[in-house]
Design a protein around this motif. Structure first.
Motif, PDB file in Angstrom:
ATOM      1  N   GLN A 203       0.826  -1.211   0.000  1.00  9.52           N
ATOM      2  CA  GLN A 203       0.000   0.000   0.000  1.00  9.52           C
ATOM      3  C   GLN A 203       0.858   1.259   0.000  1.00  9.52           C
ATOM      4  OE1 GLN A 203      -2.273  -1.510   3.479  1.00  9.52           O
ATOM      5  NE2 GLN A 203      -4.074  -0.727   2.412  1.00  9.52           N
ATOM      6  N   LEU A 204       1.928   1.251   0.787  1.00  5.80           N
ATOM      7  CA  LEU A 204       2.810   2.410   0.825  1.00  5.80           C
ATOM      8  C   LEU A 204       3.560   2.577  -0.494  1.00  5.80           C
ATOM      9  CD1 LEU A 204       4.246   2.076   4.444  1.00  5.80           C
ATOM     10  CD2 LEU A 204       2.488   3.655   3.633  1.00  5.80           C
ATOM     11  N   LYS A 205       3.859   1.472  -1.154  1.00  4.74           N
ATOM     12  CA  LYS A 205       4.527   1.536  -2.444  1.00  4.74           C
ATOM     13  C   LYS A 205       3.585   2.137  -3.492  1.00  4.74           C
ATOM     14  CE  LYS A 205       6.841  -1.331  -5.927  1.00  4.74           C
ATOM     15  NZ  LYS A 205       7.232  -2.713  -6.317  1.00  4.74           N
ATOM     16  N   GLU A 206       2.309   1.777  -3.433  1.00  3.62           N
ATOM     17  CA  GLU A 206       1.336   2.289  -4.394  1.00  3.62           C
ATOM     18  C   GLU A 206       1.193   3.809  -4.303  1.00  3.62           C
ATOM     19  OE1 GLU A 206      -2.278   0.238  -3.641  1.00  3.62           O
ATOM     20  OE2 GLU A 206      -1.588  -1.679  -4.484  1.00  3.62           O
ATOM     21  N   ILE A 207       1.208   4.330  -3.085  1.00  4.33           N
ATOM     22  CA  ILE A 207       1.000   5.778  -2.955  1.00  4.33           C
ATOM     23  C   ILE A 207       2.283   6.564  -3.222  1.00  4.33           C
ATOM     24  CG2 ILE A 207      -0.982   5.545  -1.439  1.00  4.33           C
ATOM     25  CD1 ILE A 207       2.221   6.787   0.080  1.00  4.33           C
ATOM     26  N   SER A 208       3.389   5.878  -3.452  1.00  4.63           N
ATOM     27  CA  SER A 208       4.600   6.584  -3.862  1.00  4.63           C
ATOM     28  C   SER A 208       4.506   7.062  -5.305  1.00  4.63           C
ATOM     29  CB  SER A 208       5.837   5.689  -3.693  1.00  4.63           C
ATOM     30  OG  SER A 208       5.798   4.597  -4.598  1.00  4.63           O
ATOM     31  N   ASN A 209       3.544   6.510  -6.037  1.00  5.35           N
ATOM     32  CA  ASN A 209       3.286   6.958  -7.401  1.00  5.35           C
ATOM     33  C   ASN A 209       2.617   8.330  -7.350  1.00  5.35           C
ATOM     34  OD1 ASN A 209       2.159   7.442  -9.957  1.00  5.35           O
ATOM     35  ND2 ASN A 209       1.894   5.268 -10.354  1.00  5.35           N
ATOM     36  N   PRO A 210       3.189   9.359  -7.955  1.00  4.83           N
ATOM     37  CA  PRO A 210       2.616  10.710  -7.855  1.00  4.83           C
ATOM     38  C   PRO A 210       1.247  10.852  -8.502  1.00  4.83           C
ATOM     39  CG  PRO A 210       4.419  10.666  -9.446  1.00  4.83           C
ATOM     40  CD  PRO A 210       4.447   9.352  -8.729  1.00  4.83           C
ATOM     41  N   PHE A 211       0.816   9.848  -9.276  1.00  2.00           N
ATOM     42  CA  PHE A 211      -0.500   9.890  -9.926  1.00  2.00           C
ATOM     43  C   PHE A 211      -1.516   8.994  -9.214  1.00  2.00           C
ATOM     44  CE2 PHE A 211       2.645  11.051 -13.046  1.00  2.00           C
ATOM     45  CZ  PHE A 211       2.063  12.103 -13.742  1.00  2.00           C
ATOM     46  N   CYS A 212      -1.223   8.592  -7.982  1.00  2.00           N
ATOM     47  CA  CYS A 212      -2.067   7.596  -7.315  1.00  2.00           C
ATOM     48  C   CYS A 212      -3.474   8.089  -7.016  1.00  2.00           C
ATOM     49  CB  CYS A 212      -1.392   7.097  -6.038  1.00  2.00           C
ATOM     50  SG  CYS A 212      -1.160   8.371  -4.778  1.00  2.00           S
ATOM     51  N   LEU A 213      -3.702   9.396  -6.970  1.00  2.00           N
ATOM     52  CA  LEU A 213      -5.043   9.932  -6.710  1.00  2.00           C
ATOM     53  C   LEU A 213      -5.706  10.500  -7.959  1.00  2.00           C
ATOM     54  CD1 LEU A 213      -4.466  11.859  -3.332  1.00  2.00           C
ATOM     55  CD2 LEU A 213      -5.207   9.494  -3.672  1.00  2.00           C
ATOM     56  N   SER A 214      -5.024  10.415  -9.088  1.00  3.64           N
ATOM     57  CA  SER A 214      -5.551  11.001 -10.319  1.00  3.64           C
ATOM     58  C   SER A 214      -6.646  10.132 -10.926  1.00  3.64           C
ATOM     59  CB  SER A 214      -4.432  11.191 -11.345  1.00  3.64           C
ATOM     60  OG  SER A 214      -4.964  11.607 -12.585  1.00  3.64           O
ATOM     61  N   PRO A 215      -7.785  10.729 -11.284  1.00  4.17           N
ATOM     62  CA  PRO A 215      -8.867   9.971 -11.916  1.00  4.17           C
ATOM     63  C   PRO A 215      -8.741   9.867 -13.432  1.00  4.17           C
ATOM     64  CG  PRO A 215      -9.607  12.193 -11.508  1.00  4.17           C
ATOM     65  CD  PRO A 215      -8.181  12.120 -10.979  1.00  4.17           C
ATOM     66  N   LEU A 216      -7.680  10.438 -14.010  1.00  3.27           N
ATOM     67  CA  LEU A 216      -7.571  10.516 -15.464  1.00  3.27           C
ATOM     68  C   LEU A 216      -7.588   9.141 -16.122  1.00  3.27           C
ATOM     69  CD1 LEU A 216      -7.157  12.068 -18.083  1.00  3.27           C
ATOM     70  CD2 LEU A 216      -4.698  12.093 -17.612  1.00  3.27           C
ATOM     71  N   ALA A 217      -6.818   8.202 -15.605  1.00  2.00           N
ATOM     72  CA  ALA A 217      -6.717   6.887 -16.241  1.00  2.00           C
ATOM     73  C   ALA A 217      -8.052   6.165 -16.249  1.00  2.00           C
ATOM     74  CB  ALA A 217      -5.667   6.042 -15.527  1.00  2.00           C
ATOM     75  N   GLN A 218      -8.839   6.359 -15.190  1.00  2.00           N
ATOM     76  CA  GLN A 218     -10.135   5.682 -15.117  1.00  2.00           C
ATOM     77  C   GLN A 218     -11.158   6.305 -16.062  1.00  2.00           C
ATOM     78  OE1 GLN A 218      -8.396   6.603 -12.244  1.00  2.00           O
ATOM     79  NE2 GLN A 218      -7.631   4.520 -12.059  1.00  2.00           N
ATOM     80  N   ARG A 219     -10.987   7.615 -16.342  1.00  2.00           N
ATOM     81  CA  ARG A 219     -11.988   8.295 -17.155  1.00  2.00           C
ATOM     82  C   ARG A 219     -11.674   8.289 -18.642  1.00  2.00           C
ATOM     83  NH1 ARG A 219     -11.980  12.895 -14.616  1.00  2.00           N
ATOM     84  NH2 ARG A 219     -10.685  14.109 -16.048  1.00  2.00           N
TER      85      ARG A 219
END
Length: 429
Positions: A203-219
Motif C-alpha cells: 500500500q505504501l509503495k502504491e502511494i509513492s506513485n505521484p499519480f495515485c489519486l488522479s482519476p484521469l486513467a479511469q476516465r
C-alpha cells in the motif's frame, strides 16, 4: 445540504495543537458573520478554550461547545447534521477519521481537513466518492500545509499560461525554496510513524506513485496514464545522487513532503486534463545551497524511510519525540518562521523563445499557523461561494484549487502571498 442547519462551521478536534490555532484564527480574524462551534471529547477543555476565545474579543466571536464522546458513524452523524461545514483537525486521520468522512458524505455535510496521509485519502475516495456525490457533499482533504500551497501554485501557473498562450502545461517543477520551521508537532510525528504501523509495504509503495489519486486513467484511456517529463531529463549521476539543477530554481534534492503534494496536484490535473494539459507533470523538490548538501539529504531520507519500516526502530524513535500528540512549538518560537515555494511551468505551445510561468508562494510565519489560515479561509470561501464551486466542480472529493481565485484572493488579504508571472515571449491571445 440543508440551509437551515444550526451552525455554519463546526471545528472538530479544537483542543488539539492545530485545532487551537484554527479556533484562535477564526476568533481573531474572521469578519464575516458566522455561527460556529468547537467540538471535542472533553467538556472542561472545550469550556476552557471557549472562555479564552471569548476573552480575546476578536471579531469571530466565541463559539458554542459540543461534546462528542466517540468518533463513530452514529455519533458523528448527529454532529454533522447540525452544520453546513465540518472542519476536522483530529489525527492521525487513518486511525480515527474514516467514520467522520463517512458521516459527512452520508449527511451531505461539506468537509475539510489538514491530513497529509495519502494512503488514507486514497482509501476514503474509493469508499465514499459516490456517496458524497449522491448526497451533495463537498469533501476537500489536505487543505493545510499539505497540500494546499502546492495545489494553488500549480493552479496559478496553469491559469496564467491559459490566459496568455491559450494552452496547457507540459512540465512543472516546484521547489521548497525556504522552510524555516520550529519543528513538527507531536501529532504530525505520530501520524508519520503510524502510517508504517497501519499500512502494508504494498500500500505504501502504491502511494509513492505521484499519480495515485488522479482519476484521469479511469476516465479516459486514450491518453497516457502516467506522463513522464518531456522538457527535461536527469542524468544517471543525478538520479543516483538525488540532486540536480533546474533553471531559476537552483540545486534541488528530495523533499520529504513531495509525495502528498504531488498526488493532490495530479488529482487536480487529472480531473481537468483539457485545462491543465494531458501531458501535465508536476514534480516537487527542496532547494539546497550545494550538490553535496543535496546528496546527503537525499541519501539520509532514503535511509530514514528504510529504517522506519522496521518496527523496533520506530519504537525507539517514538521514545525520543520532543512533543506528545496535542503539543507543538510555542507561538513565540515560530515568529521568525517562513515558508517559500518557487515553481516554473513550461507551456505546451513550443516556440523559439521558451514560454513559461514563474510562481512564488510566501508566508511569513509558522507552518501550523499557515495551516490554520488555509483551512479557515477555505471554509469561508466554500461557505460564501458554494454555488460557484459546485457549478464548476460538482460534489464529491475535490482539491484545494477547486475553491479557485476567490480562495487565493482571500488568502492574500490574510498574508498568504501567491504571485504568478510570465516568462518568455508575448502571448498569442
Amino acid at each position: 445540504m440543508a440551509s437551515t442547519r444550526e451552525y455554519d462551521i463546526i471545528l472538530l478536534g479544537a483542543t488539539g495543537y492545530t485545532g487551537k490555532l484554527t479556533a484562535e484564527y477564526i476568533t481573531s480574524s474572521v469578519t464575516e458573520p458566522i455561527k460556529w462551534a468547537i467540538a471535542g471529547r472533553t467538556q472542561s477543555k472545550l469550556n476552557d478554550l471557549a472562555s479564552k476565545l471569548k476573552a480575546s474579543g476578536g471579531p469571530g466571536g466565541a463559539p458554542a461547545t459540543i461534546v462528542i464522546t466517540e468518533l463513530t458513524v452514529p455519533e458523528v452523524t448527529k454532529l454533522a447534521k447540525t452544520t453546513k461545514i465540518l472542519l476536522n483537525t483530529v489525527g492521525p486521520y487513518h486511525k480515527y477519521c474514516t467514520p467522520v468522512v463517512q458521516a459527512c458524505a452520508e449527511t451531505g455535510t461539506h468537509y475539510l481537513d489538514v491530513t497529509g496521509e495519502t494512503p488514507w485519502v486514497k482509501e476514503i475516495i474509493t469508499k465514499f466518492e459516490d456517496t458524497a456525490k449522491k448526497n451533495r457533499a463537498v469533501i476537500i482533504p489536505e487543505i493545510g500545509i499539505e497540500s494546499a500551497p502546492s495545489d494553488l501554485v500549480a493552479f496559478s501557473a496553469v491559469k496564467l499560461i491559459r490566459e496568455i498562450w491559450d494552452c496547457g502545461v507540459m512540465d512543472m517543477v516546484a521547489s521548497v525554496h525556504e522552510l524555516k520551521s520550529s519543528g513538527a508537532s507531536g501529532g504530525t510525528l505520530a501520524t508519520g510513524l503510524g502510517l508504517f504501523d497501519h499500512y502494508g509495504t504494498q500500500q505504501l509503495k502504491e502511494i509513492s506513485n505521484p499519480f495515485c489519486l488522479s482519476p484521469l486513467a479511469q476516465r479516459d484511456h486514450r491518453h497516457t496514464k502516467f506522463p513522464a517529463p518531456t522538457t527535461y531529463r536527469k542524468t544517471l549521476g543525478e538520479r543516483i545522487s538525488g540532486v540536480w539543477q533546474y533553471p531559476l530554481l537552483g540545486h534541488l534534492t528530495t523533499s520529504i513532503t513531495a509525495g502528498p503534494n504531488q498526488a493532490i496536484v495530479h488529482r487536480s490535473s487529472g480531473r481537468y486534463p483539457y485545462y491543465y494539459g494531458f501531458n501535465f507533470n508536476y514534480a516537487e523538490y527542496m532547494a539546497v545551497d550545494s550538490p553535496v548538501v543535496g546528496m546527503l539529504i537525499s541519501w539520509l531520507l532514503t535511509l530514514l524511510t528504510i529504517a522506519l519500516a522496521i518496527p523496533p526502530i520506530r519504537a525507539i524513535v517514538k521514545g525520543f519525540m520532543k512533543y506528545k500528540p496535542g503539543e507543538g512549538p510555542s507561538v513565540e518560537s515560530t515568529k521568525d518562521n517562513r515558508v517559500e515555494i518557487r515553481a516554473v511551468a513550461v507551456a505546451e505551445q513550443l516556440s523559439k523563445t521558451p514560454r513559461k510561468a514563474f510562481v512564488n508562494f510566501v508566508f511569513e510565519g509558522g507552518v501550523y499557523e499557515l495551516t490554520a489560515r488555509l483551512l479557515v479561509i477555505g471554509a469561508i470561501t466554500l461557505l460564501k461561494d458554494q454555488d460557484k464551486v459546485v457549478k464548476t466542480h460538482g460534489f464529491g472529493f475535490l482539491t484545494p484549487s477547486s475553491l479557485g481565485q476567490e480562495y487565493i484572493d482571500r488568502l492574500d488579504k490574510a498574508g498568504v502571498k501567491l504571485k504568478a508571472r510570465q516568462l518568455g515571449d508575448f502571448g498569442s491571445k
